[in-house]
Design a protein around this motif. Structure first.
Motif, short mmCIF file in Angstrom:
data_model
loop_
_atom_site.label_atom_id
_atom_site.label_comp_id
_atom_site.label_asym_id
_atom_site.label_seq_id
_atom_site.Cartn_x
_atom_site.Cartn_y
_atom_site.Cartn_z
N LYS A 78 -59.56 -2.98 -84.48
CA LYS A 78 -60.93 -2.75 -84.96
C LYS A 78 -61.87 -3.84 -84.42
O LYS A 78 -62.99 -3.54 -84.04
N SER B 287 -65.95 3.00 -90.27
CA SER B 287 -65.42 4.08 -89.44
C SER B 287 -65.49 3.64 -87.97
O SER B 287 -66.16 2.64 -87.65
N VAL B 288 -64.88 4.40 -87.10
CA VAL B 288 -64.94 4.08 -85.67
C VAL B 288 -66.40 4.11 -85.19
O VAL B 288 -66.81 3.24 -84.42
N ASP B 289 -67.18 5.07 -85.66
CA ASP B 289 -68.60 5.13 -85.28
C ASP B 289 -69.34 3.87 -85.72
O ASP B 289 -70.17 3.33 -84.98
N GLN B 290 -69.04 3.39 -86.92
CA GLN B 290 -69.69 2.18 -87.41
C GLN B 290 -69.22 0.96 -86.62
O GLN B 290 -70.01 0.04 -86.37
N LYS C 171 -68.46 0.92 -83.51
CA LYS C 171 -69.07 1.00 -82.17
C LYS C 171 -70.58 0.81 -82.18
O LYS C 171 -71.18 0.59 -81.14
N PHE C 172 -71.19 0.90 -83.35
CA PHE C 172 -72.65 0.83 -83.44
C PHE C 172 -73.16 -0.58 -83.17
O PHE C 172 -72.65 -1.56 -83.70
N SER D 213 -76.72 -2.53 -83.46
CA SER D 213 -78.06 -2.40 -84.03
C SER D 213 -79.14 -2.67 -82.99
O SER D 213 -79.09 -3.68 -82.28
N THR E 170 -65.31 -3.32 -81.83
CA THR E 170 -66.63 -3.93 -82.04
C THR E 170 -67.00 -4.87 -80.89
O THR E 170 -68.15 -4.88 -80.44
N ALA F 117 -68.13 -2.80 -78.00
CA ALA F 117 -69.46 -2.25 -78.24
C ALA F 117 -70.55 -3.30 -78.07
O ALA F 117 -71.67 -2.99 -77.70
#
Length: 142
Positions: free
Chosen positions: A115, A75-78, A80-81, A83, A119, A122
């Motif tokens: 996508k 997902s977009v949230d994933q 952008k995450f 760790s 990433t 982010a």
């Protein structure tokens, strides 16, 4: 390949070059070694050379297909995450040896570039950490 197997001399020499010249590993340093399965022979020799230098290697493995799977399903949230564990590694390790090797050079061809861009954006903080630590000489990478 097990630890008793004789490595190709070229692989041994490349590992020595990476560890002793490119990042100049010293006793007591913490060194991250990142590799996919196809890079295992070189990664094992780098691991051996880091140990021979008296440093502390940490192997970070990658699985073929995982990156492609991530970009196709995240997902977009994933996307952008970032760790906190990854940040910790780059803030605290003394060096990094990244081995790029692929058994499928077209694996990412079906991934939406937008996508990948999400990433990458982010991960800017990690790039900044690496850049600053590299510029100051406290982090070496190859």
């Amino acid at each position: 390949m097990n630890c008793d197997t004789m490595a190709d001399k070229r692989v041994e020499n490349l590992a020595k070059l990476l560890v002793n010249y490119s990042i100049k590993v010293k006793k007591g340093q913490e060194i991250i070694i990142s590799t996919p399965p196809a890079g295992a022979p070189l990664a094992l020799e780098v691991y051996r050379e880091v140990l021979n230098a008296g440093a502390y290697p940490m192997m970070v493995g990658q699985i073929d297909g995982a990156t492609e799977l991530f970009f196709k399903n995240a997902s977009v949230d994933q996307l952008k995450f970032v760790s906190p564990f990854r940040k910790y590694l780059y803030k605290n390790a003394d060096g990094f040896v990244g081995i790029s090797a692929s058994s499928n050079t077209r694996a990412m061809s079906g991934v939406d570039p937008k996508k990948i861009a999400i990433t990458s954006g982010a991960s800017a903080e990690i790039s900044e950490i690496v850049g600053k630590r590299s510029a100051s000489g406290e982090f070496k990478w190859v």
